[in-house]
Scaffold this motif. Structure first.
Motif, PDB file in Angstrom:
ATOM      1  N   LYS A   1       0.853  -1.180   0.000  1.00  0.00           N
ATOM      2  CA  LYS A   1       0.000   0.000   0.000  1.00  0.00           C
ATOM      3  C   LYS A   1       0.890   1.231   0.000  1.00  0.00           C
ATOM      4  O   LYS A   1       1.851   1.311   0.757  1.00  0.00           O
ATOM      5  N   LEU A   2       0.568   2.161  -0.884  1.00  0.00           N
ATOM      6  CA  LEU A   2       1.271   3.435  -0.940  1.00  0.00           C
ATOM      7  C   LEU A   2       0.343   4.493  -0.352  1.00  0.00           C
ATOM      8  O   LEU A   2      -0.814   4.600  -0.757  1.00  0.00           O
TER       9      LEU A   2
ATOM     10  N   VAL B   1       5.162  10.535   1.024  1.00  0.00           N
ATOM     11  CA  VAL B   1       4.869   9.229   0.440  1.00  0.00           C
ATOM     12  C   VAL B   1       5.459   8.142   1.320  1.00  0.00           C
ATOM     13  O   VAL B   1       6.597   8.230   1.759  1.00  0.00           O
ATOM     14  N   SER B   2       4.662   7.105   1.537  1.00  0.00           N
ATOM     15  CA  SER B   2       5.113   5.970   2.324  1.00  0.00           C
ATOM     16  C   SER B   2       4.615   4.695   1.663  1.00  0.00           C
ATOM     17  O   SER B   2       3.427   4.563   1.372  1.00  0.00           O
ATOM     18  N   LEU B   3       5.514   3.761   1.410  1.00  0.00           N
ATOM     19  CA  LEU B   3       5.162   2.446   0.872  1.00  0.00           C
ATOM     20  C   LEU B   3       5.272   1.455   2.020  1.00  0.00           C
ATOM     21  O   LEU B   3       6.326   1.332   2.646  1.00  0.00           O
TER      22      LEU B   3
ATOM     23  N   ASN C   1       8.741   2.460   6.118  1.00  0.00           N
ATOM     24  CA  ASN C   1       8.597   2.972   4.754  1.00  0.00           C
ATOM     25  C   ASN C   1       9.564   2.217   3.839  1.00  0.00           C
ATOM     26  O   ASN C   1      10.777   2.334   3.966  1.00  0.00           O
TER      27      ASN C   1
ATOM     28  N   ALA D   1       9.737   2.572   0.517  1.00  0.00           N
ATOM     29  CA  ALA D   1       9.874   3.264  -0.769  1.00  0.00           C
ATOM     30  C   ALA D   1      11.318   3.266  -1.272  1.00  0.00           C
ATOM     31  O   ALA D   1      11.560   3.076  -2.465  1.00  0.00           O
TER      32      ALA D   1
ATOM     33  N   ALA E   1       7.243   1.589  -5.750  1.00  0.00           N
ATOM     34  CA  ALA E   1       6.761   2.875  -5.231  1.00  0.00           C
ATOM     35  C   ALA E   1       6.399   3.817  -6.375  1.00  0.00           C
ATOM     36  O   ALA E   1       5.359   4.484  -6.345  1.00  0.00           O
TER      37      ALA E   1
ATOM     38  N   ARG F   1       2.712   5.149  -7.226  1.00  0.00           N
ATOM     39  CA  ARG F   1       2.529   6.605  -7.203  1.00  0.00           C
ATOM     40  C   ARG F   1       1.967   7.096  -8.538  1.00  0.00           C
ATOM     41  O   ARG F   1       1.100   7.965  -8.577  1.00  0.00           O
TER      42      ARG F   1
END
Length: 192
Positions: free
Chosen positions: A122-123, A131-133, A145, A147, A154, A158
């Motif tokens: 989930k992004l 932004v955090s993956l 995170n 990312a 990511a 995005r």
């Protein structure tokens, strides 16, 4: 529980229990201080997004399915249970067919944040464009995170989320379905 049991007894007394479908679901989960928040509507953590859906219907074998679905899938599922079919439904996927299993991209939003989920990842796009993956199944707090470790994934998520955000302003949900699960009207209207 007592009210639900009473309803089941009423169905038995009316002799319609064996031809009645029962669907139980939650519209959202609750945050219980997982990230310092309480309630719902502000965060996009799995504790707020993942809710149970339980279906008991004539001819439906008991079992558990682990794939994720969306609440919009209930409409075509009810049509399928009623024997009407969902050929005219542009929103959702019937849960009783194999078409709802497997990987599926889902987009979520609240008042100031967005999230996109594909498979186990989930992004999250926060209110200040952070932004955090995350991988919720392995990190229940969604605090690690990934990312930097998974830059291609990511970037892919995005990019897909950017389309959802851009279309959100002009999207015709009644005609096209959801951004993550659009119906046949969308490509036709776009000349695709």
């Amino acid at each position: 529980d007592a009210g639900f049991a009473s309803m089941l007894r009423d169905l038995d007394e009316l002799e319609i229990a064996e031809r009645t479908a029962i669907i139980l679901f939650g519209d959202h989960g609750e945050e219980l201080f997982e990230r310092g928040r309480f309630g719902h509507g502000r965060g996009l953590g799995d504790e707020a997004l993942r809710v149970p859906i339980m279906i008991r219907a004539p001819g439906l074998e008991p079992g558990v399915r682990s794939h994720q679905v969306m609440l919009e899938d209930l409409f075509p599922t009810v049509l399928d249970l009623a024997g009407v079919g969902n050929s005219s439904a542009s929103i959702g996927r019937g849960l009783l067919s194999d078409g709802s299993s497997g990987r599926r991209t889902m987009v979520f939003r609240n008042s100031d944040s967005w999230a996109i989920r594909r498979g186990e990842f989930k992004l999250l796009l926060g209110p200040r464009a952070e932004v955090s993956l995350v991988e919720p199944a392995k990190d229940r707090q969604e605090s690690e995170n990934l990312a930097a470790d998974r830059p291609v994934l990511a970037r892919y998520l995005r990019s897909a989320l950017s389309y959802a955000i851009a279309f959100d302003r002009v999207w015709q949900e009644a005609r096209w379905g959801s951004v993550a699960n659009h119906g046949p009207g969308f490509p036709g209207d776009q000349g695709l």
